[in-house]
Design a protein around this motif. Structure first.
Motif, PDB file in Angstrom:
ATOM      1  N   GLY A   1     109.631  56.667   1.361  1.00 37.57           N
ATOM      2  CA  GLY A   1     108.857  55.648   0.657  1.00 37.57           C
ATOM      3  C   GLY A   1     107.510  56.095   0.122  1.00 37.57           C
ATOM      4  O   GLY A   1     107.078  57.227   0.287  1.00 37.57           O
TER       5      GLY A   1
ATOM      6  N   GLU B   1     104.486  59.727  -3.699  1.00 43.83           N
ATOM      7  CA  GLU B   1     105.880  59.447  -3.370  1.00 43.83           C
ATOM      8  C   GLU B   1     106.763  60.644  -3.667  1.00 43.83           C
ATOM      9  O   GLU B   1     106.469  61.459  -4.548  1.00 43.83           O
TER      10      GLU B   1
ATOM     11  N   SER C   1     113.450  60.682   5.699  1.00 41.16           N
ATOM     12  CA  SER C   1     112.447  59.626   5.734  1.00 41.16           C
ATOM     13  C   SER C   1     111.535  59.778   6.945  1.00 41.16           C
ATOM     14  O   SER C   1     110.338  59.493   6.880  1.00 41.16           O
TER      15      SER C   1
ATOM     16  N   GLU D   1     105.127  53.230   3.315  1.00 43.57           N
ATOM     17  CA  GLU D   1     106.448  52.637   3.473  1.00 43.57           C
ATOM     18  C   GLU D   1     107.307  53.550   4.346  1.00 43.57           C
ATOM     19  O   GLU D   1     107.399  54.749   4.094  1.00 43.57           O
TER      20      GLU D   1
ATOM     21  N   GLU E   1     112.786  48.158   7.369  1.00 40.06           N
ATOM     22  CA  GLU E   1     111.630  48.578   6.586  1.00 40.06           C
ATOM     23  C   GLU E   1     110.328  48.211   7.282  1.00 40.06           C
ATOM     24  O   GLU E   1     110.149  47.085   7.754  1.00 40.06           O
TER      25      GLU E   1
END
Length: 301
Positions: A106, A80, A100, A120, A127
C-alpha cells in the motif's frame, strides 16, 4: 568552510519553500535487499537440489527487489510500490501477502509539516491504516559528496528507530543459524519442521543509516520514513537494504494527488507490529500441525 556551506544550503532551502507554492515532483526509487539471511536457511538441506534452489530464489526475488514512486510537494509526499504483473509461476497470493509485510504493497503518506505518517497495510485481506508521528532523525552531516545522475549529493549518517511494521528489518538471533545448520546436519527434519521461526529472529531497536541528499532539490523528503535533510534524499542504505533514485521529474505535466490516506482500520505502529507478530506466530503454528489449532479471524490481539 563546512559550516558556511551548510548555512548556505539551509538558507536556500528556506527561500525555496517560501516561494514554491505549486511545486511538485516525482522520483523513482529502486530498492534492493540482501537475500543472504533468507537463503541461508536453504544451505545444507539435502532435499533441495540446485535447480530447486534457483527456482525458490527467483520466486523470492520480487520481495527483495522493488520499484517505488515518490510524489512530493513542499510539505507532503506519497510513496508507493510500482504495480507489476505477476510473472508466470510466481505464486500470486502468498508472495503478494509476504511482499506487503516486507515494505511493499500500500501507499505511504508523509507530512513533514505536521510530523505525521500514514501507511496502508494488509494482512490476510484485513486492511489497516497505520497512523503515527513521523520518527525524528538526528542527522550528522559528513564532508563528502558524489554525483547521482546529474545531481551533486552530500552525505549524512544517523541512527534511527527501526520500522517494526516491516519484516525486512528482522535479524537472526545469535546462534539461530548454527542451531538450524546442526539440525540439518543431524537429519532431524521433524525437529527442524517444528522449530518456531519467531524464536529464531529478533527486531533491533535502531539501525545505522547512510543517506545521500541533493540541495539542488531543496525538499526535506525521501523514500519511506526517511526525511529531515535540506534536500531530497536520492540514496539511503541501512547495510541490508539499498534504495537508489533512478529518475526525477520536477513539476510534471500531470500532477499527482498528494493527500492523507483514509483506507483501513486505524492503528499505531506499535499496535500494528503486535498484530503482525501475532499473525506470524499463527502461521508458524499452522505449519507445525495440531499445535496451531486452525486459522483464527483477523483483528486486534
Amino acid at each position: 568552510m563546512k559550516n558556511f556551506t551548510f548555512y548556505v544550503i539551509t538558507l536556500l532551502f528556506s527561500v525555496f519553500l517560501s516561494h514554491a507554492q505549486e511545486f511538485q515532483g516525482e522520483a523513482v526509487y529502486e530498492s534492493k535487499t540482501s537475500m543472504e539471511d533468507a537463503t541461508k536457511q536453504l544451505d545444507g538441506n539435502k532435499d533441495i537440489t540446485p535447480e530447486m534452489r534457483k527456482m525458490i530464489e527467483e520466486r523470492m526475488r520480487p520481495m527483495f527487489e522493488k520499484t517505488f514512486i515518490l510524489h512530493f510537494d513542499k510539505t507532503a509526499s506519497v510513496y508507493e510500490e510500482e504495480q507489476k504483473l505477476d510473472a508466470p509461476g510466481q505464486g500470486g497470493g502468498m508472495f503478494k501477502m509476504m511482499s506487503s509485510m516486507m515494505g511493499g504493497g500500500g501507499k505511504h503518506y508523509k507530512n513533514i509539516k505536521d510530523k505525521r505518517i500514514l501507511m496502508e497495510k494488509d494482512i490476510f485481506g484485513k486492511e489497516f491504516l497505520v497512523d503515527d508521528s513521523l520518527p525524528a532523525i538526528k542527522w550528522k552531516m559528513v564532508n563528502e559528496t558524489k554525483k547521482i545522475g546529474n545531481y551533486t549529493c552530500f552525505k549524512a549518517i544517523a541512527s534511527m528507530p527501526v520500522d517494526k511494521t516491516n519484516l525486512m528489518n528482522m535479524r537472526p538471533k545469535k546462534g539461530a543459524e548454527e542451531k538450524i545448520k546442526k539440525l540439518q546436519e543431524e537429519g532431524k527434519e521433524e525437529e527442524l519442521r517444528k522449530t518456531n521461526f519467531m524464536d529464531m529472529v529478533e527486531m533491533p531497536e535502531a539501525v545505522e543509516i547512510t543517506a545521500w541528499y541533493t540541495p539542488e532539490i531543496p525538499i526535506s523528503q525521501g523514500p519511506g520514513n526517511y526525511w529531515g535533510l535540506p534536500g531530497l534524499i536520492l540514496e539511503v542504505s541501512d547495510g541490508k537494504t539499498m534504495i537508489l533514485c533512478s529518475k526525477i521529474v520536477l513539476n510534471p505535466k500531470d500532477k499527482a494527488e498528494i493527500k492523507e490516506l483514509k483506507k483501513g482500520e486505524k492503528v499505531t505502529q506499535e499496535e500494528f507490529a503486535e498484530i503482525l507478530m501475532k499473525k506470524m506466530q499463527e502461521m508458524q503454528e499452522m505449519r507445525g500441525g495440531p499445535r496451531g489449532g486452525g486459522h483464527r479471524g483477523m483483528g486486534r490481539p
